[in-house]
Each structure stands twice: as structure tokens, then as C-alpha cells.
Motif scaffolding. Structure first.
Motif, PDB file in Angstrom:
ATOM      1  N   SER A 158       0.834  -1.195   0.000  1.00 26.30           N
ATOM      2  CA  SER A 158       0.000   0.000   0.000  1.00 26.30           C
ATOM      3  C   SER A 158       0.872   1.249   0.000  1.00 26.30           C
ATOM      4  O   SER A 158       1.956   1.283   0.566  1.00 26.30           O
ATOM      5  CB  SER A 158      -0.888  -0.005   1.233  1.00 26.30           C
ATOM      6  N   GLU A 159       0.350   2.306  -0.639  1.00 30.41           N
ATOM      7  CA  GLU A 159       1.114   3.563  -0.695  1.00 30.41           C
ATOM      8  C   GLU A 159       1.061   4.324   0.641  1.00 30.41           C
ATOM      9  O   GLU A 159       1.818   5.243   0.853  1.00 30.41           O
ATOM     10  CB  GLU A 159       0.561   4.440  -1.803  1.00 30.41           C
ATOM     11  N   TYR A 160       0.109   3.931   1.518  1.00 30.71           N
ATOM     12  CA  TYR A 160      -0.039   4.672   2.769  1.00 30.71           C
ATOM     13  C   TYR A 160       0.867   4.148   3.874  1.00 30.71           C
ATOM     14  O   TYR A 160       0.840   4.640   4.985  1.00 30.71           O
ATOM     15  CB  TYR A 160      -1.493   4.593   3.245  1.00 30.71           C
ATOM     16  N   VAL A 161       1.642   3.138   3.543  1.00 28.49           N
ATOM     17  CA  VAL A 161       2.434   2.478   4.571  1.00 28.49           C
ATOM     18  C   VAL A 161       3.879   2.893   4.423  1.00 28.49           C
ATOM     19  O   VAL A 161       4.362   3.115   3.311  1.00 28.49           O
ATOM     20  CB  VAL A 161       2.265   0.943   4.427  1.00 28.49           C
ATOM     21  N   ILE A 162       4.553   3.033   5.539  1.00 31.07           N
ATOM     22  CA  ILE A 162       5.963   3.424   5.490  1.00 31.07           C
ATOM     23  C   ILE A 162       6.753   2.355   4.738  1.00 31.07           C
ATOM     24  O   ILE A 162       6.530   1.165   4.938  1.00 31.07           O
ATOM     25  CB  ILE A 162       6.503   3.645   6.921  1.00 31.07           C
ATOM     26  N   PRO A 163       7.620   2.763   3.804  1.00 29.09           N
ATOM     27  CA  PRO A 163       8.359   1.761   3.016  1.00 29.09           C
ATOM     28  C   PRO A 163       9.305   0.951   3.888  1.00 29.09           C
ATOM     29  O   PRO A 163       9.706   1.418   4.960  1.00 29.09           O
ATOM     30  CB  PRO A 163       9.148   2.599   2.013  1.00 29.09           C
ATOM     31  N   PRO A 164       9.664  -0.240   3.420  1.00 26.54           N
ATOM     32  CA  PRO A 164      10.547  -1.067   4.239  1.00 26.54           C
ATOM     33  C   PRO A 164      11.889  -0.396   4.468  1.00 26.54           C
ATOM     34  O   PRO A 164      12.422   0.295   3.603  1.00 26.54           O
ATOM     35  CB  PRO A 164      10.688  -2.357   3.439  1.00 26.54           C
ATOM     36  N   HIS A 165      12.424  -0.614   5.662  1.00 27.54           N
ATOM     37  CA  HIS A 165      13.652   0.042   6.070  1.00 27.54           C
ATOM     38  C   HIS A 165      14.789  -0.303   5.137  1.00 27.54           C
ATOM     39  O   HIS A 165      15.560   0.564   4.706  1.00 27.54           O
ATOM     40  CB  HIS A 165      13.993  -0.401   7.497  1.00 27.54           C
ATOM     41  N   LYS A 166      14.847  -1.596   4.751  1.00 22.87           N
ATOM     42  CA  LYS A 166      15.953  -2.040   3.914  1.00 22.87           C
ATOM     43  C   LYS A 166      15.889  -1.352   2.557  1.00 22.87           C
ATOM     44  O   LYS A 166      16.887  -0.855   2.046  1.00 22.87           O
ATOM     45  CB  LYS A 166      15.873  -3.558   3.753  1.00 22.87           C
ATOM     46  N   THR A 210      14.582   1.503   1.846  1.00 20.95           N
ATOM     47  CA  THR A 210      14.917   2.914   1.995  1.00 20.95           C
ATOM     48  C   THR A 210      16.417   3.125   1.863  1.00 20.95           C
ATOM     49  O   THR A 210      16.866   4.135   1.335  1.00 20.95           O
ATOM     50  CB  THR A 210      14.454   3.392   3.367  1.00 20.95           C
ATOM     51  N   MET A 211      17.158   2.166   2.324  1.00 18.50           N
ATOM     52  CA  MET A 211      18.606   2.289   2.302  1.00 18.50           C
ATOM     53  C   MET A 211      19.182   1.985   0.918  1.00 18.50           C
ATOM     54  O   MET A 211      20.285   2.410   0.627  1.00 18.50           O
ATOM     55  CB  MET A 211      19.233   1.319   3.303  1.00 18.50           C
ATOM     56  N   THR A 212      18.438   1.216   0.103  1.00 17.81           N
ATOM     57  CA  THR A 212      19.071   0.736  -1.124  1.00 17.81           C
ATOM     58  C   THR A 212      18.438   1.280  -2.389  1.00 17.81           C
ATOM     59  O   THR A 212      19.136   1.558  -3.350  1.00 17.81           O
ATOM     60  CB  THR A 212      19.026  -0.802  -1.166  1.00 17.81           C
ATOM     61  N   ALA A 243      16.084   3.907  -4.803  1.00 14.81           N
ATOM     62  CA  ALA A 243      15.756   5.328  -4.897  1.00 14.81           C
ATOM     63  C   ALA A 243      14.269   5.558  -4.669  1.00 14.81           C
ATOM     64  O   ALA A 243      13.879   6.491  -3.964  1.00 14.81           O
ATOM     65  CB  ALA A 243      16.168   5.876  -6.256  1.00 14.81           C
ATOM     66  N   GLU A 244      13.389   4.683  -5.247  1.00 19.39           N
ATOM     67  CA  GLU A 244      11.952   4.912  -5.099  1.00 19.39           C
ATOM     68  C   GLU A 244      11.548   4.841  -3.639  1.00 19.39           C
ATOM     69  O   GLU A 244      10.827   5.689  -3.130  1.00 19.39           O
ATOM     70  CB  GLU A 244      11.129   3.867  -5.871  1.00 19.39           C
ATOM     71  N   ASP A 245      12.050   3.806  -2.994  1.00 16.29           N
ATOM     72  CA  ASP A 245      11.690   3.653  -1.595  1.00 16.29           C
ATOM     73  C   ASP A 245      12.193   4.825  -0.778  1.00 16.29           C
ATOM     74  O   ASP A 245      11.516   5.295   0.139  1.00 16.29           O
ATOM     75  CB  ASP A 245      12.262   2.342  -1.050  1.00 16.29           C
ATOM     76  N   MET A 246      13.379   5.310  -1.125  1.00 19.91           N
ATOM     77  CA  MET A 246      13.902   6.437  -0.359  1.00 19.91           C
ATOM     78  C   MET A 246      13.036   7.672  -0.559  1.00 19.91           C
ATOM     79  O   MET A 246      12.713   8.397   0.368  1.00 19.91           O
ATOM     80  CB  MET A 246      15.344   6.725  -0.772  1.00 19.91           C
ATOM     81  N   GLN A 247      12.603   7.877  -1.798  1.00 19.40           N
ATOM     82  CA  GLN A 247      11.729   9.021  -2.065  1.00 19.40           C
ATOM     83  C   GLN A 247      10.404   8.874  -1.340  1.00 19.40           C
ATOM     84  O   GLN A 247       9.904   9.809  -0.714  1.00 19.40           O
ATOM     85  CB  GLN A 247      11.486   9.136  -3.563  1.00 19.40           C
ATOM     86  N   ARG A 248       9.843   7.662  -1.466  1.00 14.26           N
ATOM     87  CA  ARG A 248       8.566   7.423  -0.782  1.00 14.26           C
ATOM     88  C   ARG A 248       8.708   7.658   0.721  1.00 14.26           C
ATOM     89  O   ARG A 248       7.850   8.270   1.362  1.00 14.26           O
ATOM     90  CB  ARG A 248       8.111   5.975  -1.005  1.00 14.26           C
ATOM     91  N   PHE A 276      10.865   9.573   2.166  1.00 12.86           N
ATOM     92  CA  PHE A 276      11.026  10.998   2.408  1.00 12.86           C
ATOM     93  C   PHE A 276       9.666  11.693   2.447  1.00 12.86           C
ATOM     94  O   PHE A 276       9.338  12.443   3.379  1.00 12.86           O
ATOM     95  CB  PHE A 276      11.907  11.589   1.302  1.00 12.86           C
ATOM     96  N   VAL A 277       8.857  11.374   1.466  1.00 16.96           N
ATOM     97  CA  VAL A 277       7.532  11.998   1.401  1.00 16.96           C
ATOM     98  C   VAL A 277       6.694  11.553   2.597  1.00 16.96           C
ATOM     99  O   VAL A 277       5.992  12.355   3.219  1.00 16.96           O
ATOM    100  CB  VAL A 277       6.845  11.639   0.062  1.00 16.96           C
ATOM    101  N   TRP A 278       6.787  10.284   2.934  1.00 12.97           N
ATOM    102  CA  TRP A 278       5.994   9.742   4.051  1.00 12.97           C
ATOM    103  C   TRP A 278       6.314  10.474   5.346  1.00 12.97           C
ATOM    104  O   TRP A 278       5.438  10.823   6.127  1.00 12.97           O
ATOM    105  CB  TRP A 278       6.307   8.252   4.191  1.00 12.97           C
ATOM    106  N   VAL A 279       7.628  10.732   5.501  1.00 13.64           N
ATOM    107  CA  VAL A 279       8.033  11.360   6.756  1.00 13.64           C
ATOM    108  C   VAL A 279       7.748  12.854   6.728  1.00 13.64           C
ATOM    109  O   VAL A 279       7.212  13.418   7.680  1.00 13.64           O
ATOM    110  CB  VAL A 279       9.530  11.085   7.017  1.00 13.64           C
ATOM    111  N   ILE A 280       8.082  13.528   5.621  1.00 17.97           N
ATOM    112  CA  ILE A 280       7.998  14.980   5.588  1.00 17.97           C
ATOM    113  C   ILE A 280       6.567  15.445   5.380  1.00 17.97           C
ATOM    114  O   ILE A 280       6.072  16.332   6.071  1.00 17.97           O
ATOM    115  CB  ILE A 280       8.893  15.541   4.459  1.00 17.97           C
TER     116      ILE A 280
END
Lengths: 238, 426, 347
Positions: free
Chosen positions: B324-332, B334-336, B338-343, B345-349
Motif C-alpha cells: 500500500s502507498e499509505y504504509v511506510i516503506p521497508p527500512h531495507k 529505503t537504504m538501497t 531510490a523509489e523507496d527512499m523518495q517514498r 522521504f515523502v511519508w516522513v515529511i
């Protein structure tokens, strides 16, 4: 011997001063405290006379019970609510003075007659020793010679207690009784008028109307496994 | 202030309390009696009082020891959780719910998160649902233990509070191992759990499941058949079933009166429909029935946890609904990636922006129905956030129960309603 | 008997008083340790070895605290009330016999302060004055919680004093005396129970009276489960809510000393006082025995406190008047009948 005299005057002085204070104190609780002091001094005088039993009973009954109950009432009375406590009421004051005077004269008469005639009562030290002590002597006097008077006094006190109970019954007090019916009366085993109406057919437990259940768990829970299950239990249903 | 201030009741100005007719809790006949009697003593219990379970204030009118009027006053712990919920992003709202009923924080998280998930259309994975049940039933036991300890302490059983808090420690240890916090856990997340279940947690829970029934038997031995306890609780604070429904009570206060309503059965959420458990119902509706009901609920909770632990032990499925797009992306990720990192970032900010709509989710909290109502206007903060706290509603019955009771019963009644002022005042 | 010089009695009284004060301090330690053990915790451990200096530290702390007097308080009564509790509690110990007359230091010494011929009633009389401290302190605080506590204390103590006094009547009948020393001596005689020869402790012949006495004594000293005057859950310490510092500690001292005195009193009345194996030869064994017996009672107090919930006010009064009073009167009637029958006076 002089020591005993000095101690006696000390005790007597405190007793008279505190008795005066009972009358003079503006706060009824202070009066009660001073009365307590006075009672204890009188008990001390009894001890000096060798009447330890009388002294102890004086403390237990008058100081420990009667005066405590008096205090019980006085504590709830605000002295500000007693505008005529120290003034006014001339009739009562006159009657009080008269009664006090009569009492004083009675005591004086007793003392004077004894002094004039020089006759001693039967409660001499020798007689008391003969029966084994003043406790025994008092017991013998009360339960033999004065038995009738003793029993009559007991009856009078019992009547007093019954009267107090009758007066304190809440149902006799109109508003008070009305109020209690309208509350959820947890202090009463009857419960409340709302709590447990005898709905027709509902198997209301025997606890609803009568006395509390005996000790022990005496109660089980209904275990509902199904949300539609509606067990019939105490209490009204819609 | 200038003369432009409008009169109350006009131009949309609120009507202040003094303009309204008095809406007390007493009936007319009580009022007559109270006015006629001059011997009443007004006693102010609280907000600083050892037995009002926090900062509840109860103004009592006493005749001797009998209570003629009881007026509970709340609001001393009001922190505006609902308003705070309307000014924080969705994920930031969840920690505030910890602070409402702080003795059963995971349950509050659960209700809130379930409302958000409903709004977003997210469903947490099965394994996460089992873990949610485990944690909420553990928090049910923890909450009931606090209730039992303080309730018994109020009635005078000194040692019970220490025994109960001893066992509660074990549960808090489980919480600590699971999420790092003991009291304000902030345990549930939208979509499940983002962190893995620590090793050794299941044996720790099993140890608790092994120890607790014996310990609960000790409480039974101390209280259940104790004549003084029976005298203090039986036929005290009787709530008939109809009154309980009229006051919209929930939880043990309702079930103690024999009404069969438990959200876990009536409207099953999570995996409760797959679990076997019974709902204990009282027969009389007095303090003692509510005591028995809560004690039995702890046993049922043990039963539920045992089933859940058996189930999750074999599972190795994901804990988070990552699709789901409403869920925080997996931690792993996020580290590896780009999409997850962007998601991320948006999720947090910015936070999540659920679709426009409204949702209500309720859980069977230890104290009753804990409901969360949330309205989304499509932005990243809730438009309306409403908490239906069970003890606020349950507290309403206190003045009804207290009238005619003795002074010492008031603490038993406050205890039996089982309030936490954080939750009442919110 | 009473022929020792007055100064010796004064020395003995001084000793007893100090022993009681220290005993009270360590009673609090004992209670905290015992409660700790019963509640799965340690009790005091930090002050001194095993926390043994804790009572002293508490005393110093209480001395150093600010002494607050509420503005609305009746200052004179507020000052006076704690002293009543303290003094009356300690005076009761004057009639407790710790043994008979012994020969030590080349003199005949009495192991009791005084042998009043109404000793048992003396203890009751002073405990009945003690309630004034509670009532007056409660009233003088001008606090409603205190006032309610004081009212409860008044009703409770008056009711349970009746039970306490009447439960002893059976003992008085069997001993034929109100003097604690005579009661103690009576219990040193032997009693034949079939093959068994035991000491004639009154707990054997008056078991019902003993149970009633213990219940009433717990109520009389305001201890759990009868601690309604200071019920901390609803009345927030009740009568001593407004007391602080050393005035508060007088209440505290009074409560614990009266517990100790009542325990010694119970040991004397029902458990033979100093009697025990070898006590007739060695007086110090007798003192040890009476102390051990008292400690058993004190443990009982603590045990009750750790176990039982508190009664409600109406239940407390109901228990006294509807349950205990008939039982205690029954005990008197049965004892009197047996006593008369054994003297051949009944039939």
C-alpha cells in the motif's frame, strides 16, 4: 501525710478550676475538654480515698463513653450557629441557677449532718478489708442491699436506649424517609426501587429482595460464547 | 475588552454556563431534601486525592456517612488530544493516543490505527493481526491488573496492589522487548509492524502464560471468598441491565449487569472471529460481579494469547502491508533503492493523505468500547479526530450509583467503573 | 509486694518507658520488614546494616520537619490532642507485670511498676481516654476529612471498648480478681486435662473471649481491617490529615505503643504472661517469654494489615453490636454458669 494533703489540694484546685472553665468557656468543645479534665481529677480523688474501682469506672463510663458521645454532637455544632448560647433565655438561666443551688444545698446538708452527728457510715476501712477490698464491697452493696434500685436504674436506661432507637428511625422523619426511598440505597439490603423490579417470569435470584447471600463465592458468571446469546439475568430487560 | 463584545446567545456567541438552567445530577426530590436538611456536609474529594484514580474531583453532600448527592467534576487532565489529532499528521497522531489511557496504551494505538487503516483502505497482514491481538490482550491483562490492584487498595487490601504490579512488570517487559517502551508504547503502525519481532519474545510470552494463572489463583485466594471483600462489594453499586444500557455503558460495567455485548464477538475485528473465547457476564450488576467479570476476562485473555502464540509461532509471512502507498516503506529498501527512499522521504515529511471520507473503528478496550472517528478532507492531517473513550462514558453512572451509598463506597464505585483520568479527560 | 522504695519503682518505670519507646521505633522496622516479606519486596535496606537505623532516621526526619498549624485550627486543642494519645498509650504499661518479685542486687525487686487491684480496668480506662486525642485532634484541625475520621473514631472506640471490656469478664471471673498480677499468678497454677498437665492459661478456658478480645483490640487500636478513622483511601489519613512533623509522630508513637501495650496485656491475660518452661527459676526467661508472646501478637497485627480489606463503617458497627456483643454476653453467661456449677452453687 502533708504530701498527701498537698497533692489533694492540687487535684481539688485543678478540678474546681476546670469545672469553672466548663461554664466559662465560650466554645462548647472547650467546655467538654475541661469537663474531661474535671472528671479525671475526681477519679484521682477517688484513688486517694482508696476507691480505685470507682475511679476507674468513673473514667471508663463518664470520660470514656458519655463525654465522648457528647463531644460527638458538639463537634458538629458550629458555635456561631448558637446566637443565644451565652446570652438571653432568662427562664433557662434562672432554672439552671435554682437547680444548682438546690444541688449545692443537698451536698452541704449531707456534709453538715455527718459532721454534726459524727456518725460514720458502714463503709469504714475495717469493713472494706473484711470483705476483701473496695471492689468487693461495692459489689456486695449493689447486688444485695440496693438490688432493687439497681435493677430499676437498669430498666430506666434500657427505656432510654429504646427511645433513642425509636426517635432515630429514619422512616419516622418524613422527608428523610422519603429521601432514602428515592436513592439507590446501598447500605440497605433492600436495594433500590429501580434496581430489581420483579419482572414477570424473570428468574431473579433470591438476593434481590432479602438479605445478602452467605459468605462464600455463591455466585457464578454466565459464559457467553455467542454474541446473540442473551441470558436472562437479574435486572430489567428492554 | 471593548463594547463590541456581543451578548451571549446572540451573533453566534456561545452561551455560557451561568446563563443556562442548572443541569445537576440530582433529581427534584433529592434537591428538596438537600435544601430542607441543614445537617449536610459538603466534602470535596479531589482532584488531589489518593483514591480518585488521578485527578477526578467528586463533590459529595453527606448526611453523616450517607451520600445524598455526588457530582463528579472532570477536566483536570485535559490535554486536548482530539484537537492535537487535528493538527498533526496521521502517523503523528498515534503517539497521542498512548497518553489517553496510559495503562493500556497498545489498545488505544490499535483503535486509532484501525480507523486510519479503514480510511486508507489498508489491511494489515494476517501475522501482524495475530500480533496485534497478542499485544492487545496482554494490555488487557495489564490494565485489569492495575484496576485490580488499585481497586483492592481502595477497599483496603494493601498487598494486592503490589502483587498485581509484580505481574504487570512481566507484561511491561514483553512490551519493552517488543517495541522498546513500557508505558507509552506507540506500538501499532498503519499497515502492521515495520520492525521485526525480536528473538526470544515468544518464549518470554510463554513464560508469562505459564506463570500468570498460578498468580491469579493467589488473587482469588486473597479476595474472591474473603468475607470482608464480599461485604464491601456484594450488593454495592448495583447497575441493572436497563440502567447500564441507558447510560450507554460498555465493557465490564455493561457485562457485569448481564448484557452480552463485546465488540470482539459482536463486530469481530482482527482475527477474533477465528479465536475461541467466552465472554463472561454477571448476573446481578454489583461491584462483585464486575470484579468476577474482569477476573474471568483475564483468564480468557490468557486463552486468547495462547491460541495466537501457537498460531504465530509457525508463521513467517510479512508483518507489514508494504504494497500500500499509505504504509511506510521497508527500512531495507529505503537504504538501497531510490523509489523507496523518495517514498520514505515523502511519508516522513509530508505524511500520508488518505482519500476524502470518514471512518470509525472501535476496539474492545479493557474498559469498554474505545472508538476512534476520523474525517479526512484529503490533506495530510485529519479534519476531525474524535476519541470515544469508554471510561468517560462509564463515569457518567457514578453519581447515579453514589447517591444513597456510604462514603467508603465511593472509592469502591470509582474503582469498579475503572477510570483512567487521562482517558476521561483526553 | 509493694514494699520496695519509691525510687526503685521510678527507675523501673523509666526503664519500661524507654524500652517501650525503642520498642515502638523497632516495631515500625519490624512491620516494614514483615510487610515487605509478605509483599515480595525488601522493606528498608539502605539506612545502616539491613536498614536497622531506619527508625532512627525517620525520627530525626520527623523532628526536622516544619510544624504546620492550619490557620483555621483551634491552636490550643490542636497542640494538646496528640499528647493525650501518646501519654495514655504509655501509661497503660504501668500495670503490666513482667514477673513476680525477684531478688537481685541484694534487694527485693518487683518486676512491675505497680500492682493496682483494678489493673485490667486501668488499662481499659486509659485506652478510653486515648480516643480524646483522636477526636479532639480531628475537630481542632477544622478539616472535613479529619472531622469524619474523628466521628468514626468516636463511634468505633466506644462500641469496641464495650466488647473489649466484656470479653475480659470471663477471665476476671475465673481469676477472681481484677489485678493483672493476680491474673498472672493464677495462670501459673497447673491444669489437669486428662493425662496432660498444662499451665492454666486462660486461652484454654476462655477461647471465645480470647478471639473476641483480639478482634476488639485490633479495632481499639485503629489497625487494619478496622482502620476506618484513618482510612487512607477515602479519608486521606482521617484524623491526622493536618498534622505534620513531631505532632504527627506523637500520633504515630501513640498508635504503635498502644499496640505494644495491648499485646503485652493480651499476653498477660490469656497466655500466662511470663509463664513458660523454666520461668519460675529464672526471672529473665519470664521477661523473654512475655516479650515473645507480645511479638506474636504484633506479628498478627501486621499479618492482618497485609491481608485483609477494610470494613465499611456500617459493617463495622453491625459487627460490634449484632455479632460480637451477643457472643461476648453469651461467653459471660456460660462462664458464670460453669463457675457457679463448679462451686456447687447452681444446682
Amino acid at each position: 501525710m502533708p504530701w498527701e494533703v498537698i497533692i489533694f489540694y492540687l487535684i481539688a484546685g485543678v478540678a474546681i478550676l476546670s469545672a469553672g472553665g466548663v461554664v466559662a468557656a465560650r466554645n462548647p468543645v472547650h467546655s467538654a475538654v475541661l469537663l474531661m479534665v474535671c472528671f479525671i481529677q475526681i477519679a484521682a480523688v477517688f484513688v486517694m480515698l482508696g476507691a480505685e474501682f470507682l475511679a476507674v469506672i468513673q473514667i471508663i463510663v463518664y470520660t470514656g463513653a458519655i463525654l465522648v458521645l457528647l463531644l460527638f454532637v458538639l463537634m458538629l455544632v458550629d458555635p456561631e450557629d448558637l446566637p443565644e448560647f451565652h446570652t438571653g433565655r432568662p427562664v433557662q438561666r434562672a432554672i439552671g441557677a435554682l437547680l444548682g443551688l438546690i444541688l449545692l444545698l443537698e451536698v452541704a446538708a449531707a456534709v453538715v449532718t455527718r459532721t454534726i452527728t459524727g456518725r460514720q457510715g458502714s463503709a469504714t476501712l475495717e469493713n472494706i478489708e473484711a470483705v476483701g477490698g473496695n471492689t468487693e464491697a461495692l459489689g456486695r452493696q449493689i447486688y444485695t442491699e440496693h438490688l432493687l434500685a439497681f435493677e430499676i436504674v437498669s430498666m430506666v436506661l434500657t427505656i432510654g436506649i429504646l427511645g433513642a432507637i425509636v426517635l432515630a428511625m429514619p422512616e419516622r422523619l418524613g422527608v428523610s424517609g422519603y429521601r432514602r426511598r428515592d436513592t439507590i440505597s446501598l447500605g440497605h439490603p433492600r436495594g433500590t426501587d429501580l434496581a430489581l423490579p420483579a419482572t414477570a417470569g424473570a428468574p431473579i435470584r433470591a438476593t434481590a429482595g432479602s438479605k445478602p447471600e452467605p459468605a462464600g463465592i455463591g455466585r457464578t458468571l454466565v459464559m457467553a460464547g455467542d454474541p446473540d446469546e442473551q441470558p436472562v439475568v437479574g435486572g430489567g430487560r428492554r | 475588552m471593548s463594547s463590541t463584545v456581543a451578548q451571549p446567545g446572540t451573533d453566534g456567541m456561545p452561551v455560557f454556563a451561568e446563563d443556562m438552567p442548572p443541569t445537576g445530577t440530582y433529581t427534584i426530590s433529592d434537591e428538596v431534601a438537600i435544601n430542607e436538611s441543614e445537617r449536610l456536609l459538603t466534602l470535596n474529594m479531589g482532584p488531589q486525592h489518593p483514591s480518585t484514580h488521578g485527578v477526578l474531583r467528586v463533590v459529595l453532600k453527606l448526611e453523616g456517612e450517607v451520600i445524598l448527592d455526588c457530582d463528579p467534576i472532570i477536566g483536570y487532565l485535559h490535554r486536548g488530544v482530539e484537537k492535537l489529532g487535528e493538527s498533526h499528521r496521521y502517523a503523528q497522531v498515534v503517539p497521542w493516543t498512548d497518553r489517553t489511557d496510559y495503562v493500556a496504551a497498545p489498545m488505544n494505538n490499535l483503535g486509532c490505527v484501525m480507523a486510519f487503516e479503514k480510511l486508507c483502505g489498508v489491511e494489515s497482514p494476517e501475522r501482524a493481526q495475530y500480533w496485534r491481538v497478542i499485544m492487545s490482550e496482554l494490555s488487557r491483562i495489564a490494565s485489569h491488573l492495575v484496576w485490580l490492584g488499585t481497586h483492592a487498595l481502595d477497599i483496603g487490601a494493601l498487598s494486592m496492589s503490589l502483587y498485581c504490579f509484580r505481574e504487570r512488570e512481566l507484561i511491561l517487559d514483553v512490551f519493552e522487548a517488543f517495541c522498546g517502551a513500557r508505558l507509552t508504547t506507540n506500538m501499532m503502525e498503519i499497515g502492521g509492524f515495520s520492525r521485526p519481532i525480536p528473538d526470544g519474545l515468544i518464549p518470554q510470552i510463554r513464560e508469562f502464560l505459564r506463570v500468570f494463572p498460578d498468580r491469579q489463583k493467589e488473587y482469588d485466594d486473597l479476595l474472591t471468598a474473603n468475607p470482608i471483600w464480599l461485604a464491601r462489594t456484594k450488593d454495592v453499586g448495583v447497575i441493572p441491565a436497563e440502567t447500564a444500557i441507558d447510560y450507554s455503558l460498555t465493557g465490564a460495567c455493561l457485562r457485569g449487569s448481564g448484557v452480552n455485548y463485546d465488540i470482539r464477538k459482536a463486530m469481530p475485528y482482527l482475527v477474533y472471529d477465528r479465536l475461541e473465547f467466552d465472554v463472561p457476564l454477571g448476573t446481578k450488576g454489583d461491584v462483585y460481579d464486575r470484579y468476577l467479570v474482569r477476573m474471568e476476562e483475564m483468564r480468557q485473555a490468557i486463552r486468547i494469547i495462547t491460541q495466537c502464540v501457537d498460531a504465530v509461532e509457525r508463521m513467517d509471512t510479512p508483518l507489514m502491508a508494504y504494497e500500500s502507498e499509505y504504509v511506510i516503506p521497508p527500512h531495507k529498501g529505503t537504504m538501497t533503492t531510490a523509489e523507496d527512499m523518495q517514498r520514505h522521504f515523502v511519508w516522513v515529511i509530508k505524511g500520508i493523505s488518505p482519500p476524502v471520507g470518514e471512518a470509525y473503528a472501535a476496539v474492545e478496550h479493557p474498559k469498554g468500547e474505545n472508538g476512534y472517528y476520523v474525517v479526512s478532507d484529503g490533506s495530510s492531517i485529519p479534519y476531525r479526530f474524535r476519541v470515544r473513550s469508554p471510561d468517560f462514558v462509564n463515569l457518567g453512572v457514578l453519581s447515579h450509583l453514589a447517591k444513597g451509598a456510604m462514603l467508603a463506597d465511593v472509592v469502591a464505585l470509582i474503582g469498579t467503573i475503572d477510570i483512567v483520568l487521562g482517558s476521561v479527560d483526553r | 509486694m509493694n514494699d520496695q522504695p519509691l525510687w526503685l519503682t521510678f527507675i523501673f518505670a523509666f526503664l519500661i518507658m524507654n524500652v517501650l519507646l525503642i520498642g515502638m521505633a523497632y516495631m515500625t522496622y519490624f512491620e516494614r520488614k514483615m510487610l515487605g516479606a509478605m509483599q515480595d519486596r525488601m522493606g528498608p535496606t539502605r539506612t545502616g546494616p539491613k536498614g536497622l537505623l531506619q527508625p532512627i532516621a525517620d525520627g530525626i526526619k520527623l523532628l526536622g520537619k516544619e510544624d504546620l498549624i492550619p490557620r483555621a485550627a483551634d491552636k490550643w486543642v490542636f497542640f494538646f490532642a496528640p499528647l493525650i494519645v501518646f501519654v495514655t498509650a504509655i501509661v497503660g504499661a504501668a500495670v503490666i507485670p513482667f514477673g513476680g518479685t525477684i531478688n537481685a542486687f541484694g534487694r527485693d525487686l518487683n518486676l512491675y511498676i505497680t500492682d493496682l487491684n483494678v489493673g485490667a480496668l486501668f488499662v481499659l480506662a486509659f485506652s478510653s481516654i486515648g480516643v480524646y486525642g483522636i477526636i479532639l485532634g480531628a475537630w481542632a484541625s477544622s478539616n472535613r476529612y479529619s472531622l469524619l475520621g474523628g466521628l468514626r473514631a468516636a463511634a468505633q472506640v466506644v462500641s469496641y471498648e464495650i466488647i473489649l471490656g466484656l470479653s475480659l469478664v470471663g477471665v476476671f471471673m475465673l481469676a477472681g480478681s481484677l489485678s493483672l498480677r493476680d491474673i498472672m499468678l493464677e495462670q501459673q497454677t497447673n491444669l489437669e486435662l486428662g493425662p496432660l498437665t498444662v499451665k492454666n492459661w486462660f486461652i484454654l478456658s476462655q477461647p471465645l473471649a480470647f478471639i473476641l478480645f483480639m478482634i476488639a483490640a485490633v479495632a481499639e487500636t485503629n489497625r487494619a481491617p478496622f482502620d476506618l478513622p484513618e482510612a487512607e483511601s477515602e479519608l486521606v489519613s482521617g484524623f491526622h490529615t493536618e498534622y505534620s512533623a513531631f505532632r504527627f509522630s506523637f500520633y504515630f508513637l501513640g498508635e504503635y505503643i498502644s499496640m505494644i501495650v495491648v499485646s503485652l496485656f493480651a499476653a498477660t491475660l490469656f497466655l500466662g504472661g511470663p509463664s513458660g518452661p523454666g520461668s519460675s527459676d529464672h526471672w529473665y526467661l519470664g521477661i523473654l517469654y512475655i516479650l515473645i508472646k507480645a511479638i506474636v501478637f504484633l506479628f498478627f497485627y501486621i499479618w492482618l494489615r497485609a491481608t485483609l480489606p477494610r470494613f465499611r463503617y456500617d459493617q463495622l458497627m453491625g459487627l460490634a453490636w449484632k455479632v460480637l456483643l451477643p457472643l461476648v454476653i453469651l461467653n459471660i453467661v456460660v462462664t458464670a454458669a460453669i463457675r457457679l456449677a463448679s462451686d456447687g452453687l447452681l444446682f
